[in-house]
Design a protein around this motif. Structure first.
Motif, short mmCIF file in Angstrom:
data_model
loop_
_atom_site.label_atom_id
_atom_site.label_comp_id
_atom_site.label_asym_id
_atom_site.label_seq_id
_atom_site.Cartn_x
_atom_site.Cartn_y
_atom_site.Cartn_z
N ALA A 193 -6.37 -24.31 -24.03
CA ALA A 193 -6.36 -25.33 -24.80
C ALA A 193 -7.27 -25.22 -26.05
N MET A 194 -8.37 -24.52 -25.98
CA MET A 194 -9.30 -24.29 -27.09
C MET A 194 -8.69 -23.24 -28.24
N THR A 195 -7.93 -22.49 -27.64
CA THR A 195 -7.12 -21.55 -28.52
C THR A 195 -5.95 -22.37 -29.41
N ALA A 196 -5.59 -23.19 -28.72
CA ALA A 196 -4.29 -24.22 -29.29
C ALA A 196 -5.07 -25.07 -30.14
N LEU A 197 -6.26 -25.43 -29.89
CA LEU A 197 -6.77 -26.72 -30.81
C LEU A 197 -7.48 -26.09 -32.02
N ARG A 198 -7.70 -24.66 -32.26
CA ARG A 198 -8.01 -23.91 -33.32
C ARG A 198 -6.90 -23.76 -34.11
N HIS A 199 -5.67 -23.62 -33.26
CA HIS A 199 -4.29 -23.21 -34.12
C HIS A 199 -4.16 -24.71 -34.88
N THR A 200 -4.20 -25.77 -34.33
CA THR A 200 -3.88 -27.03 -35.09
C THR A 200 -4.53 -26.91 -36.50
N ILE A 201 -5.50 -26.40 -36.73
CA ILE A 201 -6.19 -26.57 -38.01
C ILE A 201 -6.29 -25.23 -38.88
N TYR A 202 -6.37 -23.86 -38.03
CA TYR A 202 -6.41 -22.75 -38.97
C TYR A 202 -5.12 -21.94 -39.12
N ALA A 203 -4.08 -22.22 -38.12
CA ALA A 203 -2.88 -21.53 -38.34
C ALA A 203 -2.20 -21.61 -39.78
N GLU A 204 -1.29 -20.55 -40.23
CA GLU A 204 -0.39 -20.85 -41.47
C GLU A 204 0.44 -22.09 -41.22
N ASN A 205 0.76 -22.66 -42.43
CA ASN A 205 1.62 -23.82 -42.48
C ASN A 205 2.95 -23.63 -41.48
N LYS A 206 3.33 -22.50 -41.67
CA LYS A 206 4.89 -22.20 -41.28
C LYS A 206 4.66 -21.95 -39.92
N LYS A 207 3.53 -21.50 -39.51
CA LYS A 207 3.42 -21.32 -37.89
C LYS A 207 2.80 -22.26 -37.18
N LEU A 208 2.53 -23.70 -37.95
CA LEU A 208 1.75 -24.51 -37.20
C LEU A 208 2.30 -25.20 -35.79
N PHE A 209 3.57 -25.41 -35.76
CA PHE A 209 4.10 -25.79 -34.55
C PHE A 209 4.93 -24.57 -33.55
N SER A 210 4.38 -23.46 -34.19
CA SER A 210 5.04 -22.37 -33.28
C SER A 210 4.25 -21.91 -32.06
N PHE A 211 4.05 -22.59 -31.07
CA PHE A 211 3.22 -22.02 -29.81
C PHE A 211 3.80 -23.04 -28.79
N ALA A 212 3.49 -22.56 -27.46
CA ALA A 212 3.72 -23.17 -26.39
C ALA A 212 2.70 -23.29 -25.48
N LEU A 213 2.51 -24.35 -24.60
CA LEU A 213 1.32 -24.56 -23.93
C LEU A 213 1.84 -25.47 -22.53
N PRO A 214 1.33 -25.36 -21.44
CA PRO A 214 1.66 -25.98 -20.41
C PRO A 214 1.22 -27.38 -20.37
N ASP A 215 1.90 -28.45 -19.89
CA ASP A 215 1.35 -29.86 -20.07
C ASP A 215 -0.13 -30.22 -19.89
N ARG A 216 -0.49 -29.34 -18.92
CA ARG A 216 -2.12 -29.66 -18.46
C ARG A 216 -3.07 -29.47 -19.66
N GLU A 217 -2.69 -28.27 -20.45
CA GLU A 217 -3.59 -27.75 -21.58
C GLU A 217 -3.35 -28.85 -22.78
N LEU A 218 -1.82 -29.23 -22.77
CA LEU A 218 -1.65 -30.08 -23.99
C LEU A 218 -2.13 -31.37 -24.02
N GLU A 219 -2.28 -31.86 -22.57
CA GLU A 219 -3.19 -33.06 -22.59
C GLU A 219 -4.63 -32.93 -22.90
N MET A 220 -5.01 -31.86 -22.77
CA MET A 220 -6.69 -31.77 -23.37
C MET A 220 -6.71 -31.46 -24.65
#
Length: 247
Positions: A193-220
């Motif tokens: 979840a920490m890696t995903a949260l970092r991704h939301t602000i640091y990832a390139e624009n074209k890769k912003l939505f390009s990840f997958a995460l289980p529901d539990r982590e997405l809730e976090m």
């Protein structure tokens, strides 16, 4: 003064029997408030092109105190969202965030692109709501100058450990060893979840939505992003509350 631009209608309000007032996120001028004459007449071309969640080419006249949309031609209407109550509620929350965060009277093509991409993914069911939502929230805030510091633990410099805590009021993270329970409110995140949260602000624009995460982590991640915006803008978003009631 007259100018041409593209814009997404994010709010509409009836004025009298034939006219309405709209808010639009435009490519050239950010969020504007504009009158649209005759827009409630279904025979008028501006009826559909200035309706909520319509993306249109606009001819805008700027007066001393207000804007007037003279012409509007539809580029895209996110029609599938209108037939899904839950997604429509989420889209309206996005619109409220845009009204709250996005700039006025300055070029805003990046903000418009983020909004259109997010709505497209929801409209076409390309990504889940729980993934699109935190990406939109955190990236929008970051673009507007409210980027939190997620690089490392603010106390010891630890980059990633099994448990980390995001402090939305301060906009920082602390590792499990440094975080003091009973202090500032924090959202607990595991390493994914920490890696995903970092991704939301640091990832390139074209890769912003390009990840997958289980529901539990997405809730976090969603809990972290919601809390951050609530503290940062000191606002209880009514559309978010309604969306959460729907789910």
């Amino acid at each position: 003064m007259k100018f041409h631009t593209e814009g997404l209608i994010i709010k509409e309000q009836n004025i009298g029997e034939q006219d309405k007032l709209v808010y639009a996120l435009t490519k050239s001028n950010g969020v504007i408030k504009a009158f649209v004459r005759g827009a409630k007449n279904i025979k008028n071309q501006k009826c559909a092109s200035t309706s909520l969640l319509s993306y249109s080419r606009l001819t805008v006249y700027k007066g001393r105190e207000s804007y007037i949309i003279g012409e509007a031609r539809t580029i895209r209407i996110f029609s599938k969202l209108r037939s899904d109550v839950k997604k429509m509620c989420l889209a309206q929350y996005f619109c409220e965030l845009i009204l709250t965060i996005c700039p006025r009277e300055q070029k805003s093509d990046a903000f418009l692109s983020l909004a259109l991409n997010s709505l497209y993914l929801l409209n076409e069911n390309k990504r889940s709501e729980n993934l699109v939502k935190p990406c939109f929230e955190m990236r929008l805030a970051s673009m507007a100058g409210y980027m939190p510091d997620l690089r490392m633990c603010s106390e010891c410099g630890e980059y990633l450990c099994e448990v980390m805590y995001f402090l939305p009021q301060s906009g920082i993270v602390e590792c499990g060893n440094c975080y003091k329970k009973g202090g500032e409110y924090a959202v607990m995140l595991n390493s994914s979840a920490m890696t995903a949260l970092r991704h939301t602000i640091y990832a390139e624009n074209k890769k912003l939505f390009s990840f997958a995460l289980p529901d539990r982590e997405l809730e976090m991640v969603n809990q972290a992003s919601e809390s951050y915006l609530k503290y940062r803008f000191e606002k209880d978003f009514k559309t978010l509350n309604f969306y959460k009631m729907m789910i």
